[in-house]
Write a protein that holds these residues in place. Sequence first.
Motif, short mmCIF file in Angstrom:
data_model
loop_
_atom_site.label_atom_id
_atom_site.label_comp_id
_atom_site.label_asym_id
_atom_site.label_seq_id
_atom_site.Cartn_x
_atom_site.Cartn_y
_atom_site.Cartn_z
N SER A 35 -3.43 2.11 2.42
CA SER A 35 -1.99 2.36 2.64
C SER A 35 -1.79 3.51 3.62
O SER A 35 -0.92 3.43 4.51
N VAL A 36 -2.56 4.59 3.46
CA VAL A 36 -2.45 5.75 4.37
C VAL A 36 -2.77 5.33 5.80
O VAL A 36 -2.09 5.74 6.75
N PHE A 37 -3.79 4.49 5.96
CA PHE A 37 -4.14 3.99 7.29
C PHE A 37 -2.94 3.30 7.94
O PHE A 37 -2.62 3.55 9.11
N PHE A 38 -2.25 2.45 7.17
CA PHE A 38 -1.10 1.74 7.72
C PHE A 38 0.12 2.64 7.88
O PHE A 38 0.93 2.44 8.79
N TRP A 44 5.21 1.46 6.81
CA TRP A 44 5.42 2.03 5.48
C TRP A 44 5.47 0.99 4.37
O TRP A 44 5.21 1.30 3.21
N ILE A 45 5.83 -0.22 4.69
CA ILE A 45 6.01 -1.26 3.67
C ILE A 45 4.71 -1.55 2.91
O ILE A 45 4.74 -1.95 1.75
N ILE A 46 3.58 -1.32 3.54
CA ILE A 46 2.29 -1.55 2.90
C ILE A 46 2.15 -0.68 1.64
O ILE A 46 1.58 -1.11 0.63
N LEU A 47 2.70 0.52 1.68
CA LEU A 47 2.65 1.41 0.52
C LEU A 47 3.35 0.78 -0.68
O LEU A 47 2.86 0.85 -1.81
#
Length: 151
Positions: A35-38, A44-47
């Motif tokens: 998530s941090v990578f994205f 941000w939606i990946i988080l």
Amino acid sequence: MVASREWLFKRNCSISPQQLVQVYGLLCAVSLAISVFFIIRGTWIILGFSILEQAAVAYAFIYYARHASDREQLVLHDGFLIVEVVQAEKVRQVRLMRRQMAIRFMVHTRLIGLESAGICVEVGRFLTEKKRRAFMHELRQELRMTSTPGN
């Protein structure tokens, strides 16, 4: 005094609840790292998906951990069959009179029904169907042996 006979049936759990917590922590760390990578790349939606995934896995792990210690214990002693069923930390214990006991294969649940004096309990959740039938045979034999005079 009649000699005791005991049977214990329980889940075959390959991982303890403590190990499960460690695995969950590792999964959360990996998911957070992805998530941090994205997030760094502006997505941000990946988080949100990561948090949703972690919540779903947590629910499944909690369910597993609650049922990890499920068991059925049967003790034949002094003319009684004492049956203790533990499911999700809820304990049910019944005392069945050996002389009045009926043993049936319950077709609708595929479990073994033990009934005495209007009390019925189903056992065999952790056995294969073949082992359930073998246990039914063994229990019937044991009840016949302990009911004969001189034993």
